[in-house]
Write an enzyme that holds these catalytic residues in place. Structure first.
Site, PDB file in Angstrom:
ATOM      1  CB  SER A  66     -39.109  65.340  -1.185  1.00 22.11           C
ATOM      2  OG  SER A  66     -39.556  64.434  -2.174  1.00 22.11           O
ATOM      3  CE1 TYR A  79     -44.373  64.977   0.497  1.00 27.51           C
ATOM      4  CE2 TYR A  79     -43.185  64.873  -1.586  1.00 27.51           C
ATOM      5  CZ  TYR A  79     -43.279  64.570  -0.241  1.00 27.51           C
ATOM      6  OH  TYR A  79     -42.257  63.878   0.369  1.00 27.51           O
TER       7      TYR A  79
END
Length: 205
Positions: A66, A79
């Site tokens: 990401s 995350y």
């Protein structure tokens, strides 16, 4: 898969769930759940298929991290930890393949804002546990309406093109490219800039 098709040439590992909350607010179960899916999902997929990829003679592992595998972001520690972990695991795997002389390419993908339901799914999961605040709902609306813009089909095309070109890193979207540049140019200042952006974008005082 190998039993059905006889050979495996490419594996794309793309597990992903979101979870908000600060370090002070999150419980251990949140970290275990997010790391279990996002990081260990990639590790399990890579380990399960690696022998088949080596045997194919031209294998390719593609692990999706990401932009949060490049840049830390407030209220996203679980995350970010998982996606930084994916990046580190993938880069180490690439070095191992070269060290051992295996014919396997390894690519890490850093998508920016792709139009998926990851933010909404994370909110719904939190709602089931009774952990949603009005601020959480507003944050997800901002993501869905302003940040998660790229069509998934376009993101997939960028990823496949990068894999076909044997790129080690694939940045998906201008936002991912901007974040990568910011972190490289301003490694010491970027956390403060991210905090300022967070306050403006999400109206935090």
């Amino acid at each position: 898969m190998a039993a059905d098709f006889g050979v495996v040439h490419q594996v794309y590992n793309n597990p992903g769930i979101a979870a908000g909350g600060s370090v002070a607010d999150n419980d251990w179960e949140t970290y275990e759940r997010v790391l279990g899916v996002n990081l260990f999902g990639v590790i399990h997929g890579s380990k399960a298929f690696l022998p088949h990829l080596i045997a194919s003679g031209d294998g390719h592992v593609v692990n999706v991290s990401s932009l949060n595998g490049i840049m830390g972001q407030p209220r996203s520690t679980a995350y970010c930890a998982s996606k930084f972990g994916v990046r580190g695991f993938t880069e180490s795997l690439r070095a191992e393949m070269r060290l051992d002389g295996h014919p396997v390419q390894v690519t890490v993908v850093h998508p920016g804002g792709v139009r998926t339901n990851i933010a909404s799914a994370g909110l719904e999961d939190a709602r089931k546990r009774g952990e949603v605040t009005p601020e959480d709902e507003a944050r997800v609306r901002t993501y869905n309406e302003k940040l998660l813009k790229m069509p998934p089909q376009q993101a997939a095309r960028i990823i496949v093109d990068g894999v076909e070109a044997d790129k080690q890193r694939v940045l998906v979207g201008n936002d991912a490219k901007l974040v990568d540049l910011l972190v490289r140019l301003l490694p010491r200042r970027y956390p403060a800039l991210v905090a300022q952006y967070e306050r403006r974008r999400f109206s935090r005082g």
